[in-house]
Write a protein that holds these residues in place. Structure first.
Motif, short mmCIF file in Angstrom:
data_model
loop_
_atom_site.label_atom_id
_atom_site.label_comp_id
_atom_site.label_asym_id
_atom_site.label_seq_id
_atom_site.Cartn_x
_atom_site.Cartn_y
_atom_site.Cartn_z
N GLN A 95 -110.50 -31.80 17.72
CA GLN A 95 -110.20 -33.14 17.17
C GLN A 95 -108.69 -33.30 16.95
O GLN A 95 -107.83 -34.19 17.19
CB GLN A 95 -111.14 -33.45 16.11
N TRP A 96 -108.18 -32.03 16.26
CA TRP A 96 -106.67 -32.01 15.62
C TRP A 96 -105.87 -31.80 16.69
O TRP A 96 -104.96 -32.44 16.75
CB TRP A 96 -106.90 -30.90 14.66
N LEU A 97 -106.22 -30.85 17.74
CA LEU A 97 -105.41 -30.78 18.93
C LEU A 97 -105.17 -31.86 19.58
O LEU A 97 -104.10 -32.28 20.12
CB LEU A 97 -106.02 -29.79 19.89
N SER A 98 -106.16 -32.55 20.00
CA SER A 98 -106.09 -34.21 20.69
C SER A 98 -105.30 -34.93 19.84
O SER A 98 -104.49 -35.77 20.43
CB SER A 98 -107.63 -34.53 20.77
N PHE A 99 -105.55 -35.15 18.51
CA PHE A 99 -104.85 -36.09 17.83
C PHE A 99 -103.23 -35.64 17.70
O PHE A 99 -102.28 -36.45 17.79
CB PHE A 99 -105.37 -35.90 16.26
N ILE A 100 -102.77 -34.44 17.70
CA ILE A 100 -101.57 -34.01 17.75
C ILE A 100 -100.80 -34.35 18.91
O ILE A 100 -99.86 -34.77 19.21
CB ILE A 100 -101.29 -32.44 17.31
N GLY A 101 -101.62 -33.84 19.95
CA GLY A 101 -101.06 -34.16 21.42
C GLY A 101 -100.76 -35.58 21.68
O GLY A 101 -99.81 -35.82 22.45
N THR A 102 -101.71 -36.32 21.30
CA THR A 102 -101.63 -37.87 22.03
C THR A 102 -100.90 -38.80 21.03
O THR A 102 -100.03 -39.28 21.19
CB THR A 102 -103.09 -38.34 22.21
N GLU A 103 -101.68 -38.59 19.57
CA GLU A 103 -100.93 -39.54 18.62
C GLU A 103 -99.93 -39.37 18.09
O GLU A 103 -98.66 -40.09 17.82
CB GLU A 103 -101.90 -39.64 17.50
N LEU A 108 -95.71 -40.92 19.11
CA LEU A 108 -94.86 -40.90 18.24
C LEU A 108 -93.46 -40.35 18.77
O LEU A 108 -92.46 -41.17 18.64
CB LEU A 108 -95.27 -40.50 16.96
N PHE A 109 -93.54 -39.18 19.09
CA PHE A 109 -92.23 -38.34 19.15
C PHE A 109 -91.80 -38.34 20.26
O PHE A 109 -90.35 -38.56 20.57
CB PHE A 109 -92.46 -36.86 18.57
N VAL A 110 -92.42 -38.68 21.35
CA VAL A 110 -91.87 -38.77 22.77
C VAL A 110 -90.68 -39.96 22.80
O VAL A 110 -89.59 -39.91 23.37
CB VAL A 110 -92.70 -38.89 23.95
N PRO A 111 -91.42 -40.94 22.37
CA PRO A 111 -90.45 -42.41 22.68
C PRO A 111 -89.25 -42.23 21.40
O PRO A 111 -88.17 -42.63 21.84
CB PRO A 111 -91.29 -43.62 22.06
N GLY A 129 -96.78 -45.10 14.31
CA GLY A 129 -96.89 -43.59 13.90
C GLY A 129 -97.10 -43.67 12.32
O GLY A 129 -97.74 -42.47 11.85
N GLY A 130 -96.98 -44.57 11.60
CA GLY A 130 -97.00 -44.60 10.23
C GLY A 130 -98.34 -44.22 9.60
O GLY A 130 -98.46 -43.22 8.84
N SER A 131 -99.23 -44.91 10.24
CA SER A 131 -100.57 -44.73 9.69
C SER A 131 -100.93 -43.08 10.37
O SER A 131 -102.12 -42.58 9.48
CB SER A 131 -101.54 -45.89 10.22
N LYS A 132 -100.51 -42.79 11.12
CA LYS A 132 -101.10 -41.44 11.56
C LYS A 132 -100.42 -40.38 10.74
O LYS A 132 -101.19 -39.23 10.41
CB LYS A 132 -100.56 -41.10 13.06
N LEU A 133 -99.41 -40.41 10.22
CA LEU A 133 -98.61 -39.59 9.49
C LEU A 133 -99.42 -39.74 8.03
O LEU A 133 -99.59 -38.55 7.39
CB LEU A 133 -97.06 -39.81 9.22
N ALA A 134 -99.71 -40.61 7.49
CA ALA A 134 -100.45 -41.22 6.51
C ALA A 134 -101.63 -40.69 6.34
O ALA A 134 -102.15 -39.82 5.37
CB ALA A 134 -100.25 -42.65 6.09
#
Ligand SMILES: N[C@@H](CCC(=O)N[C@@H](CS)C(=O)NCC(=O)O)C(=O)O
Length: 212
Positions: A95-103, A108-111, A129-134
């Motif tokens: 779950q975390w690997l998918s979250f980091i890779g996609t979200e 967030l970071f590629v753009p 991205g704000g809600s993902k970091l939060a």
């Protein structure tokens, strides 16, 4: 085994994991612009999209995709305890690997990092991205790591968070996430990978400036 990497790219997560596992590996730098290897070969003959990481195994076969490579490294060196053993916790790791890779990585970071990002896309990525970091900040408020102990997901999250310094993402707004970053920076595998790749990055930048 041989890790194809570019300095400070997502491939650093695999380097960190290999260091954690004390694995014997060779590290081959890929020029992200030309896709050339130090010997002049075209990396796309190894990994057709030219993306890092790729992990070449001793039988010549090649693995791609960070989430898969990280779990392969963890499974290959079980003594390092880089993935949980229970099915539920293993699924949480995925779950975390998918979250980091996609979200985070892609959405967030590629753009934010891209030099050809269309107008408006940076602002959109930053806002979403704000809600993902939060969410991460809340999760890490009472935890040292994403799971009960250090895992390959932490190697990946730490790597992605290092990119924030080249973007408008201000990690100070997320105290638990900032503290996590500082804490992980002190981990020997991470400190070593970061120091080595920062130097290689600076050298690659100097080569780029010279040839421009
Ligand atoms: N889905 C791939 C993405 C890999 C990826 O985007 N790698 C970046 C570095 S972080 C890359 O090689 N970029 C070079 C390019 O886009 O040409 C993974 O998770 O491994």
């Amino acid at each position: 085994m041989q890790l194809y990497f570019s300095p400070l790219a997502c491939s650093m997560a695999t380097r960190i994991s290999l260091y954690e596992a004390e694995a014997q590996a060779r590290y081959v730098e890929v020029d992200p612009d030309t896709k050339h290897l130090p010997n002049g070969d075209d990396y796309r003959a190894i990994s057709p999209l030219g993306l890092v990481p790729a992990l070449q195994l001793d039988d010549g076969s090649v693995l791609t995709e960070s989430a898969a490579i990280l779990q392969y490294v963890a499974d290959r060196f079980p003594g390092a305890g880089l993935v949980p053993t229970s099915p539920l916790e293993r699924t949480r790791l995925q779950q975390w690997l998918s979250f980091i890779g996609t979200e985070l990585h892609k959405a967030l970071f590629v753009p934010l990092l891209g030099d050809k990002t269309p107008p408006g896309a940076r602002e959109y990525a930053l806002e979403k991205g704000g809600s993902k970091l939060a969410l991460l900040d809340t999760h890490l408020a009472d935890r040292q790591f994403l799971l009960g102990r250090f895992s390959v997901a932490d190697a990946y999250l730490f790597t992605v968070l290092t990119w924030s310094m080249a973007t408008p993402v201000d990690l100070k707004q997320y105290p638990a996430l900032s503290a996590y970053q500082v804490r992980l920076r002190g981990r020997p595998s991470i400190a070593r990978a970061l120091a080595e790749e920062s130097l290689l990055y600076a050298q690659a930048q100097a080569r780029r400036r010279k040839s421009a």
